[in-house]
Design a protein around this motif. Structure first.
Motif, PDB file in Angstrom:
ATOM      1  N   UNK A  22       0.907  -1.231   0.145  1.00 51.92           N
ATOM      2  CA  UNK A  22       0.171   0.000  -0.108  1.00 51.92           C
ATOM      3  C   UNK A  22       0.937   1.317  -0.069  1.00 51.92           C
ATOM      4  N   UNK A  23       1.931   1.083   0.593  1.00 53.16           N
ATOM      5  CA  UNK A  23       2.867   2.443   0.811  1.00 53.16           C
ATOM      6  C   UNK A  23       3.432   2.877  -0.586  1.00 53.16           C
ATOM      7  N   UNK A  24       3.714   1.729  -1.491  1.00 53.55           N
ATOM      8  CA  UNK A  24       4.066   1.890  -2.685  1.00 53.55           C
ATOM      9  C   UNK A  24       3.085   2.489  -3.626  1.00 53.55           C
ATOM     10  N   UNK A  25       1.728   1.487  -3.631  1.00 54.48           N
ATOM     11  CA  UNK A  25       0.468   1.865  -4.330  1.00 54.48           C
ATOM     12  C   UNK A  25      -0.006   3.196  -4.255  1.00 54.48           C
ATOM     13  N   UNK A  26       0.030   3.804  -2.883  1.00 54.42           N
ATOM     14  CA  UNK A  26      -0.419   5.165  -2.641  1.00 54.42           C
ATOM     15  C   UNK A  26       0.527   6.393  -3.086  1.00 54.42           C
ATOM     16  N   UNK A  27       1.818   5.985  -3.428  1.00 54.52           N
ATOM     17  CA  UNK A  27       2.732   6.789  -3.852  1.00 54.52           C
ATOM     18  C   UNK A  27       3.376   7.664  -2.679  1.00 54.52           C
ATOM     19  N   UNK A  28       3.219   6.952  -1.508  1.00 51.23           N
ATOM     20  CA  UNK A  28       4.111   7.486  -0.296  1.00 51.23           C
ATOM     21  C   UNK A  28       5.589   6.814  -0.323  1.00 51.23           C
ATOM     22  N   UNK A  29       5.952   6.031  -1.069  1.00 54.39           N
ATOM     23  CA  UNK A  29       7.270   5.439  -1.042  1.00 54.39           C
ATOM     24  C   UNK A  29       7.506   4.769  -2.414  1.00 54.39           C
ATOM     25  N   UNK A  30       8.668   4.750  -2.919  1.00 56.85           N
ATOM     26  CA  UNK A  30       8.927   4.520  -4.422  1.00 56.85           C
ATOM     27  C   UNK A  30       9.306   3.120  -4.400  1.00 56.85           C
ATOM     28  N   UNK A  31      10.067   2.498  -3.456  1.00 58.62           N
ATOM     29  CA  UNK A  31      10.834   1.093  -3.771  1.00 58.62           C
ATOM     30  C   UNK A  31      10.384   0.030  -2.456  1.00 58.62           C
ATOM     31  N   UNK A  32      10.707  -0.943  -2.576  1.00 54.94           N
ATOM     32  CA  UNK A  32      10.524  -1.898  -1.477  1.00 54.94           C
ATOM     33  C   UNK A  32      11.764  -1.538  -0.532  1.00 54.94           C
ATOM     34  N   UNK A  33      12.602  -1.094  -0.901  1.00 52.44           N
ATOM     35  CA  UNK A  33      13.958  -1.016  -0.203  1.00 52.44           C
ATOM     36  C   UNK A  33      13.350   0.211   0.832  1.00 52.44           C
ATOM     37  N   UNK A  34      12.895   1.200   0.177  1.00 51.41           N
ATOM     38  CA  UNK A  34      12.374   2.592   0.946  1.00 51.41           C
ATOM     39  C   UNK A  34      11.283   2.228   1.987  1.00 51.41           C
ATOM     40  N   UNK A  35      10.411   1.263   1.561  1.00 48.81           N
ATOM     41  CA  UNK A  35       9.375   0.791   2.240  1.00 48.81           C
ATOM     42  C   UNK A  35       9.989   0.246   3.708  1.00 48.81           C
ATOM     43  N   UNK A  36      10.952  -0.860   3.227  1.00 50.26           N
ATOM     44  CA  UNK A  36      11.812  -1.654   4.385  1.00 50.26           C
ATOM     45  C   UNK A  36      12.242  -0.826   5.281  1.00 50.26           C
ATOM     46  N   UNK A  37      13.174   0.234   4.969  1.00 51.88           N
ATOM     47  CA  UNK A  37      13.684   1.314   5.850  1.00 51.88           C
ATOM     48  C   UNK A  37      12.710   2.204   6.681  1.00 51.88           C
ATOM     49  N   UNK A  38      11.958   2.789   6.050  1.00 50.97           N
ATOM     50  CA  UNK A  38      10.648   3.492   6.888  1.00 50.97           C
ATOM     51  C   UNK A  38       9.798   2.925   7.746  1.00 50.97           C
ATOM     52  N   UNK A  39       9.484   1.550   7.388  1.00 47.67           N
ATOM     53  CA  UNK A  39       8.806   0.861   8.456  1.00 47.67           C
ATOM     54  C   UNK A  39       9.584   0.404   9.409  1.00 47.67           C
ATOM     55  N   UNK A  40      10.811   0.024   9.320  1.00 49.16           N
ATOM     56  CA  UNK A  40      11.772  -0.441  10.407  1.00 49.16           C
ATOM     57  C   UNK A  40      12.180   0.861  11.318  1.00 49.16           C
TER      58      UNK A  40
END
Length: 75
Positions: A22-40
Motif C-alpha cells: 500500500x505504501x508503494x501503491x499510494x505513492x508514499x514510497x517508491x521502492x521496496x527498499x524505501x518501504x523496508x527502511x521507513x517501516x523499520x
C-alpha cells in the motif's frame, strides 16, 4: 501531537492489501527498499500508531501516515 493533515482516499480495488504494498501503491514510497527502511525506522503509522510490520494486512478504512501525509484504504 495530533496529525491534522487531510486524509486522501486511495482505492485498492479489493478488501485488503499489505502495508508495504500500500505504501508503494499510494505513492508514499517508491521502492521496496524505501518501504523496508521507513517501516523499520518507525516512520509509518497505521490508524495513528507506529507499525513496524510491512506484511500487516490493511483493510478498508485503515489510515496510513508517513511524512505528514495520511491516506485511507478505500474499496
Amino acid at each position: 501531537m495530533t496529525n491534522r493533515a487531510p486524509i486522501e482516499d486511495v482505492p485498492i480495488g479489493g478488501d485488503g492489501i499489505r502495508l508495504g504494498q500500500f505504501l508503494k501503491f499510494a505513492g508514499l514510497l517508491d521502492s521496496g527498499g524505501d518501504v523496508k527502511e521507513a517501516v523499520a525506522d518507525g516512520s509509518v503509522t497505521v490508524n495513528g500508531e507506529v507499525d513496524r510490520r510491512r506484511g500487516r494486512q490493511l483493510v478498508v478504512g485503515d489510515v496510513v501516515g508517513f511524512e505528514g501525509r495520511r491516506v485511507r484504504v478505500s474499496p
